[in-house]
Enzyme design. Structure first.
Site, short mmCIF file in Angstrom:
data_model
loop_
_atom_site.label_atom_id
_atom_site.label_comp_id
_atom_site.label_asym_id
_atom_site.label_seq_id
_atom_site.Cartn_x
_atom_site.Cartn_y
_atom_site.Cartn_z
N CYS B 293 0.84 -1.20 0.12
CA CYS B 293 -0.13 0.17 0.09
C CYS B 293 0.92 1.37 -0.06
O CYS B 293 0.55 2.11 -0.74
CB CYS B 293 -1.12 -0.04 1.25
N ARG B 322 7.58 -11.51 4.52
CA ARG B 322 7.66 -11.68 6.09
C ARG B 322 8.64 -12.60 6.71
O ARG B 322 8.69 -13.69 6.26
CB ARG B 322 6.17 -12.03 6.41
N GLN B 340 1.11 -11.75 -3.55
CA GLN B 340 -0.46 -11.28 -3.29
C GLN B 340 -0.92 -10.73 -4.56
O GLN B 340 -0.28 -10.08 -5.36
CB GLN B 340 -0.28 -10.05 -2.07
N ASP B 342 -2.81 -8.04 -4.92
CA ASP B 342 -3.12 -7.06 -3.95
C ASP B 342 -3.95 -5.98 -5.11
O ASP B 342 -3.76 -5.73 -6.20
CB ASP B 342 -2.00 -6.45 -3.43
N HIS B 344 -5.33 -1.56 -4.51
CA HIS B 344 -5.73 -0.41 -3.59
C HIS B 344 -6.56 0.62 -4.50
O HIS B 344 -6.12 0.91 -5.59
CB HIS B 344 -4.53 0.31 -3.19
N LYS B 425 -11.93 -4.18 8.75
CA LYS B 425 -11.85 -5.04 7.58
C LYS B 425 -12.89 -6.34 7.48
O LYS B 425 -13.37 -6.65 8.53
CB LYS B 425 -10.61 -5.48 7.33
N HIS B 471 -8.17 -1.46 0.70
CA HIS B 471 -7.10 -2.31 0.26
C HIS B 471 -8.03 -3.64 0.15
O HIS B 471 -8.93 -3.78 0.82
CB HIS B 471 -6.16 -2.75 1.64
#
Lengths: 609, 609
Positions: B293, B322, B340, B342, B344, B425, B471
């Site tokens: 993000c 991670r 991911q 992902d 946004h 979320k 997100h």
């Protein structure tokens, strides 16, 4: 004027520049003043004076006076000690340093010094050139007199560390260009101006292709939606060429234990350029990958392989990381996160020629698509650097590469010392529309890594054999390729690459026009075309100007007439027009979109309307 | 038996297990023995004795004896000091430690201790349960007597650090499962057996989907060609859903200055999990990105934005990193390099509901495609953790999310403390074919980061406003999704996901068959299908078995009959057959390939032949 003459003229101009500076600033200390592509430079240091381009007219005037005086260039020699006395007396500290090094090592190149150490004998005698009152330590050659020089211009000034080392004093480097004729000089200056306009950093900003963020850091571009479309089109094309030839995609992580590169031999090679990654949770010594071949070798190694399985051809668009000093970074041509369209083939010896030839053909096809002519370089080892593998292995590899170049009837030149540490390679040099050369694609032969990684296959006779590895990339670094390609086409992308292929401009907001545009949107989405609608409340001429600034291939005005007749008059970007009759050709919406779709699929270079 | 009863039974079984161990190994020291999903465990330490599954029959026998004795569970209380005396006298060192902590903090959870520090008062009184000779510090509840327990089985033994801390002594954890009926127990054991066969690590190896290398390191999978096809099909599907809804792809580097996460607030949050990257060339403090993000916010920030530009929807399939302790790693469900899908969205307040609903619909569509039912969790903040933003902002965000869940008429449950630090979320929990739950997709509302990054747009009234960020991810981590999906389908992928869709088996090497197979290869390539030819010199039954082991959707034998008649008899993988008449249906090559092609394009779940 032949090349030697041109070289001598440019060299003479470096001395004339220095003469002029000595007359204008008697305090000046001189560094070195060599010939470079298209001209020359001189590094100088003037206490309490920062030269700028504003000083160029005065310096050029003085240079023209010296040329008019037609001073003879006179060569003579001194012993190294006499020369050092001269430098000392004239307080030329940089020349003195050079002479001291010459005396000791016989060379002034840092690189050569490292290699030769004190093995060679120092220099005993050095040559000087004199014109008018100016004397310079110099090997020559020069023209016979200053009057013989032709057209020149001072073009740039920049900082330069003495002997290229950031620990040393910073000098000022004055650049000049020089040609035999006025016309050549003007052409050159014009192309430079064009290059400035085509600068991919400028176009990247204007066409909204990529951006940098201080928070993210230097050398780490972020690609906007428009830039990402270009990336994907280029990378998909490169992948498609290979998928058609039996390559298979794989996917690897970007970090690894450094152990992987100890085995491969890269750790020594890349040293400082490696980004080290620290795990806070484990004791793993990790690095960001600078290369993909060792990872791919691990996929090969994950199963037992038979001669029947070969060749195995892995293809992956992935990122490698090379650390760079921040100063070297700018735009897309030198980044720290480099996306490669990388491939590795594992094959038997018998398969090498066929495999290399396949890649060779793909590279030719790809660069023809981009209208970028190629030069071929055969990069071999030299005697100075460290390489892995025996001479016999290298000789065989070199023969294989030469054979394929010859099959393809390509001219090539040899570059010693440009091989990788694991084998010789063919490098492809692209020549762009401004006649600049860029290293692009590569094919590398590798007999070494398979052995270091213990890769094997079961041969037909039941014995274990090591496969051969062939490394290759078509675009090379996609960021670097984009920097070249954006400048090569000046931001005028063909339909298949263009982030926005069509812009429809609404002439008014009438119900009819709005309804028609809705229909356009549906059809465009169905065809997967990249089109935008300009429905801003501004004049049509402003809308056209905006679309032209974005270098969009097709601009189409939609007014009541177009709606009534379903006849559009697409404005085609000039470079896409082959035939003048394409201007003002009216066409139905459906036909128009079909044409654009086909141009996209076929990667057409010109408009087919 | 209701849930409370079941809980009490499993809890009682933990005590019965402990009683049995105490009788068999009087030296045994007890840690904790809680109820878990489907059963219970007890952590124990026996000096000089390493228990193994071989000891289970003897332990189970003893447990059955205790059950037969129908011992009463008797509850009584002691003061904390009395309890400590008891533990001391009985040399139960772990219980003693628990009591000391309870006395001081009033809780034994490390997490709670951290939060409450010494703010709460310690416990004054504790409860004990006794059955037969066995006494345990315990809150209960239990059944009234040991005879009331129903079906159980000890299933596993593993190492477990005392209080989950690797710095502490290692105990042995004995796991048992327990159900009300024999049938339930057998069903559970059967599904466990099935899970073992469907284990994605096993299938990953057998179906050649991914591999690990010691040289590369733990938690860093390498995807082979077959696994890469699955990755790409899944990710392309996820991207396609969003591209159709106006999302645009972007591309960002995987490293960044840590400054970016200082501004975003992630640096505090991720702390130890961050991989730190060291540049050897510059002083940059870099990290591998744990989140995308902040990067995407920098693309938003690269230009001035107007309300007319919103919503802006960025989509990127990219990798975050991670760090994990090596012990936690295994297979694809927990990796250190996480891909991911992902997205946004940057939008105005008015657009939130529409945008969230769009994503909600996509998530529903996607999981229906995979036949994975979803549970919906509304994840809110709690009072213990640190969050950014005012209560008012959080209340508004929560309302928006609830509204969309209600529009979609979905049941949901609330989880306090599961929000991100920047907002509430919706999390989606997928339930796989073995009834296991996995967190998959997510939609997160964020009023905070746009303010921290100073993101703005020009509003219609000319004022500057901060956009809202949404997100979302559909698959979540594609590695984790693959681990779930591989097990969900047991490696039996539908045609559109299957790495190999068809295998043609040559019955013999006759000229006719060879020529026909050549034609197959051409047609397959033209259609872009994934088919292989088995031309090995082995029996047809062996070829069929090999193809079945690879769980290929269609297996087709090509012999002289097929060549003569151009009628094929595809063997369809059982799970793809809806209608028994699909077995032994003969079909021409062209029709067959057309069917498979359409199944691929339409992502059919069943065979259409």
């Amino acid at each position: 004027m032949n090349d030697d003459k041109l070289y001598a003229m440019r060299h003479s101009l470096a001395h004339i520049l220095a003469s002029a500076l000595q007359q204008l600033y008697p305090e000046v200390k001189f560094g070195v003043g060599p010939v470079i592509e298209n001209g020359f430079y001189y590094d100088v240091y003037i206490k309490n004076k920062n030269l700028s381009e504003k000083d160029f007219p005065a310096i050029e005037k003085k240079m023209h006076e010296i040329i008019k005086e037609n001073q003879q260039f006179i060569k003579y020699t001194k012993t190294i000690n006499e020369a050092m006395d001269w430098a000392h007396q004239n307080d030329q500290v940089f020349k003195l340093e050079l002479l001291e090094i010459l005396k000791k090592y016989g060379t002034t190149s840092y690189k050569d010094i490292k290699v030769t150490k004190e093995a060679t004998t120092g220099v005993q005698e050095v040559s000087f050139y004199k014109n008018g009152d100016f004397i310079d330590l110099c090997k020559g050659p020069h023209l016979s007199s200053t009057g013989k020089v032709k057209e020149f211009k001072l073009v740039k000034i920049s900082g330069a560390y003495w002997r290229g080392d950031a620990k040393n004093k910073q000098l000022q480097r004055i650049y000049g260009v020089a040609f035999e004729t006025k016309e050549e000089l003007l052409n050159y200056l014009k192309s430079q101006e064009e290059a400035k306009n085509n600068d991919h950093r400028r176009l990247g900003r204007e066409l909204d292709l990529f951006t940098f963020s201080n928070l993210v850091g230097s050398g780490l571009p972020l690609f906007t939606p428009r830039g990402t479309i270009i990336r994907e089109e280029l990378l998909n094309y490169s992948a498609q060429l290979r998928l058609e030839k039996g390559f298979q995609k794989v996917f690897i992580p970007h970090i690894t234990r450094d152990e992987l590169y100890k085995v491969s031999g890269h750790l020594d090679k890349f040293g400082d350029e490696l980004f080290l990654v620290r795990s806070q949770e484990t004791k793993d010594r990790l690095v960001l990958k600078p290369m993909n071949c060792p990872h791919h070798s691990q996929i090969y190694a994950s199963r037992q392989r038979s001669y029947r399985d070969l060749p195995i051809r892995y293809l992956e668009t992935t990122t490698v990381y090379r650390d760079e000093k921040s100063g070297e970074l700018g735009g897309l041509n030198r980044v720290r996160s480099i996306t490669q369209d990388d491939s590795h083939i594992f094959c038997t010896e018998d398969q090498i020629e066929y495999e290399i030839n396949q890649i060779f053909l793909m590279i030719k096809e790809l660069y023809e698509q981009f209208d970028i002519p190629l030069k071929v370089r055969l990069s071999l080892k030299n005697d100075q650097k460290k390489y892995l593998g025996t001479d016999e292995v290298w000789r065989r590899a070199q023969e294989e590469l030469e054979k394929v170049i010859n099959i393809n009837k390509m001219n090539y030149f040899v570059a010693e010392g440009e091989a990788t540490f694991y084998g010789p390679k063919i490098d492809f040099i692209g020549v762009d529309s401004l006649d600049r050369e860029h290293q692009v694609a590569t094919i590398q032969l590798d007999f070494i890594q398979p052995i270091r990684f213990g890769l094997e296959y079961d041969n037909i006779d039941g014995s274990k054999r090591n496969p051969i590895m062939i490394h290759s990339a078509l675009l090379g670094s996609v960021e670097r390729f984009m920097s070249i390609y954006i400048e090569h086409v000046g931001g005028k992308f063909p339909v298949w690459v263009a982030p926005e292929q069509i812009r429809f401009l609404m002439l008014n907001q009438s119900k009819e026009v709005q309804k028609y545009v809705k229909n356009i949107e549906t059809q465009v989405a169905k065809l997967g075309l990249r089109a935008e609608i300009d429905d801003e409340n501004s004049s049509i001429s402003k809308k056209i100007r905006n679309a032209e600034l974005m270098k969009i291939p097709y601009i189409v005005v939609i007014g009541n007439d177009e709606v009534k007749t379903n006849k559009l008059l697409p404005r085609i970007r000039k470079d896409l027009i082959l035939n003048i009759s394409q201007n003002n050709k009216s066409i139905s919406l459906e036909d128009f979109l079909k044409h654009v779709k086909n141009e996209h699929i076929n990667r057409s270079k010109q408009s087919t309307i």
